[in-house]
Design a protein around this motif. Sequence first.
Motif, PDB file in Angstrom:
ATOM      1  N   THR A 137     -14.849   4.478   1.762  1.00 51.69           N
ATOM      2  CA  THR A 137     -16.288   4.638   1.788  1.00 51.69           C
ATOM      3  C   THR A 137     -16.710   5.391   0.528  1.00 51.69           C
ATOM      4  O   THR A 137     -15.882   6.006  -0.131  1.00 51.69           O
ATOM      5  N   PRO A 138     -17.994   5.345   0.213  1.00 47.89           N
ATOM      6  CA  PRO A 138     -18.452   6.074  -0.961  1.00 47.89           C
ATOM      7  C   PRO A 138     -18.048   7.550  -0.897  1.00 47.89           C
ATOM      8  O   PRO A 138     -18.075   8.168   0.157  1.00 47.89           O
ATOM      9  N   LEU A 139     -17.667   8.060  -2.048  1.00 49.09           N
ATOM     10  CA  LEU A 139     -17.259   9.456  -2.138  1.00 49.09           C
ATOM     11  C   LEU A 139     -18.497  10.283  -2.472  1.00 49.09           C
ATOM     12  O   LEU A 139     -19.170  10.029  -3.473  1.00 49.09           O
ATOM     13  N   ARG A 140     -18.796  11.264  -1.631  1.00 49.76           N
ATOM     14  CA  ARG A 140     -20.013  12.048  -1.848  1.00 49.76           C
ATOM     15  C   ARG A 140     -19.684  13.261  -2.701  1.00 49.76           C
ATOM     16  O   ARG A 140     -18.876  14.109  -2.307  1.00 49.76           O
ATOM     17  N   LEU A 141     -20.329  13.362  -3.872  1.00 55.25           N
ATOM     18  CA  LEU A 141     -20.067  14.485  -4.767  1.00 55.25           C
ATOM     19  C   LEU A 141     -21.084  15.607  -4.575  1.00 55.25           C
ATOM     20  O   LEU A 141     -20.810  16.756  -4.907  1.00 55.25           O
ATOM     21  N   SER A 142     -22.253  15.251  -4.079  1.00 55.31           N
ATOM     22  CA  SER A 142     -23.284  16.257  -3.794  1.00 55.31           C
ATOM     23  C   SER A 142     -24.272  15.605  -2.842  1.00 55.31           C
ATOM     24  O   SER A 142     -24.112  14.439  -2.478  1.00 55.31           O
ATOM     25  N   GLU A 143     -25.281  16.358  -2.489  1.00 50.68           N
ATOM     26  CA  GLU A 143     -26.339  15.843  -1.613  1.00 50.68           C
ATOM     27  C   GLU A 143     -26.793  14.431  -2.014  1.00 50.68           C
ATOM     28  O   GLU A 143     -26.956  13.563  -1.170  1.00 50.68           O
ATOM     29  N   ASP A 144     -26.981  14.218  -3.301  1.00 50.23           N
ATOM     30  CA  ASP A 144     -27.607  12.966  -3.756  1.00 50.23           C
ATOM     31  C   ASP A 144     -26.755  12.165  -4.735  1.00 50.23           C
ATOM     32  O   ASP A 144     -27.241  11.249  -5.379  1.00 50.23           O
TER      33      ASP A 144
ATOM     34  N   ALA B 106     -23.684   6.667  -8.261  1.00 49.60           N
ATOM     35  CA  ALA B 106     -25.037   6.410  -7.770  1.00 49.60           C
ATOM     36  C   ALA B 106     -25.720   7.731  -7.427  1.00 49.60           C
ATOM     37  O   ALA B 106     -25.170   8.539  -6.691  1.00 49.60           O
ATOM     38  N   ARG B 107     -26.913   7.934  -7.991  1.00 46.39           N
ATOM     39  CA  ARG B 107     -27.717   9.096  -7.611  1.00 46.39           C
ATOM     40  C   ARG B 107     -28.945   8.602  -6.867  1.00 46.39           C
ATOM     41  O   ARG B 107     -29.715   7.795  -7.388  1.00 46.39           O
ATOM     42  N   THR B 108     -29.108   9.092  -5.663  1.00 47.35           N
ATOM     43  CA  THR B 108     -30.247   8.668  -4.863  1.00 47.35           C
ATOM     44  C   THR B 108     -31.422   9.614  -5.096  1.00 47.35           C
ATOM     45  O   THR B 108     -31.252  10.734  -5.579  1.00 47.35           O
TER      46      THR B 108
ATOM     47  N   LEU C 164     -26.716   3.932   1.197  1.00 50.61           N
ATOM     48  CA  LEU C 164     -26.317   5.331   1.027  1.00 50.61           C
ATOM     49  C   LEU C 164     -27.365   6.245   1.652  1.00 50.61           C
ATOM     50  O   LEU C 164     -28.543   5.863   1.738  1.00 50.61           O
ATOM     51  N   PRO C 165     -26.984   7.444   2.068  1.00 55.53           N
ATOM     52  CA  PRO C 165     -27.998   8.395   2.528  1.00 55.53           C
ATOM     53  C   PRO C 165     -29.039   8.604   1.419  1.00 55.53           C
ATOM     54  O   PRO C 165     -28.672   8.948   0.293  1.00 55.53           O
ATOM     55  N   GLY C 166     -30.274   8.329   1.728  1.00 56.72           N
ATOM     56  CA  GLY C 166     -31.328   8.443   0.714  1.00 56.72           C
ATOM     57  C   GLY C 166     -31.343   7.284  -0.263  1.00 56.72           C
ATOM     58  O   GLY C 166     -32.052   7.319  -1.265  1.00 56.72           O
ATOM     59  N   GLY C 167     -30.577   6.252   0.021  1.00 58.17           N
ATOM     60  CA  GLY C 167     -30.461   5.123  -0.904  1.00 58.17           C
ATOM     61  C   GLY C 167     -31.677   4.222  -0.898  1.00 58.17           C
ATOM     62  O   GLY C 167     -32.579   4.368  -0.066  1.00 58.17           O
TER      63      GLY C 167
END
Length: 332
Positions: A52-59, A73-75, A101-104
């Motif tokens: 799954t996508p690796l989350r580096l920060s909130e966005d 990707a930055r949302t 994505l969350p916020g995508g």
Amino acid sequence: MDQGGRTRRQLVKAGLGGAAGMMLGAPVVRLAAAPRQAAAPQPVPGAGVTGTPLRLSEDLFVVRLPGEANVVARTGAGGVLLVDGGSAAASDALLKTVAALPGGGPVHTLFNTHWHPEQTGSNEQLGRLGAAIIAHENTRLWLATDVTWPWNGQRFKRLPKIAQPNQTFYDAGRPLPSSTASAVRRELGVRYGYIPDAGHTDGDIYVYFPEQNVLAVGDTVSGQGWPVVDWTTGGWIGGIVGALQRLQTLANEDTRIVPGRGPVLTLADLKAQSEMYGTIYDRLTQLLNKGRGPSEAVAAQPTKEFDARMGNPDEFVRRAFESLWAYLSPDA
Ligand SMILES: [Zn+2]
């Protein structure tokens, strides 16, 4: 392609003035004399091992689809900003993943770190949707022409106009000291700029996310196995060393560095890679100065102590050696 040609000649001068200066007395072999051998496709260690996508920060996310290069990707409320867009075959799946994505949401901006099809496969779709496609001018030029790799005959068709970068910049009128970054552009909440060493191609750029302290560097840094040394479009082994040194000036101990392939890296990884490629560069230039050719360079095992970790080096060594020829040839 006149402009691309000029660029490479400028880089030749830059290279000869710097690290490659020691090779001025070396026998100069014209590029056309380089043997054209069929390259066996190199297995990519770990290819297909994705999740799954690796989350580096909130966005901020690294999207890793099976067999595909990393996409950052930055949302945000205004939509999504991407660094690289995967291959054309994976473009639909990528944009779906990004939207989920969350916020995508829809993509408003796409950076091309360089011209290779593993990074520019969403250009056409996003270009048609009106996204900004930002790249170095050399990347646009390569995407606007057909490219053939002489070492394996692989052909790359030019992209239609709508798929070509529509916002380009060009900072490399003159060589820059290796300790400094080229002119930094600040917009969209990111800083980005040219990596003029030609570690991978002559259009390499980085994109830095200051809030998240994440540095996306495309294939200028390989996080997984030996890199492709694409000397046809300007990359060379001396540029790998130079770029790794330059990128260290953009990072600190906490920076997460996203390469084109493989896991997220740290400043310590860049330092280690810089030493490794520096050692290999020295060995290859010594072989060159002794009048050796690519096959002899492979036989000399200049990467011996790194192979257990890095994989079969033969294609890398051959291309790296040829890249020295490319940089020393007056017509390169
Ligand atoms: Zn590439």
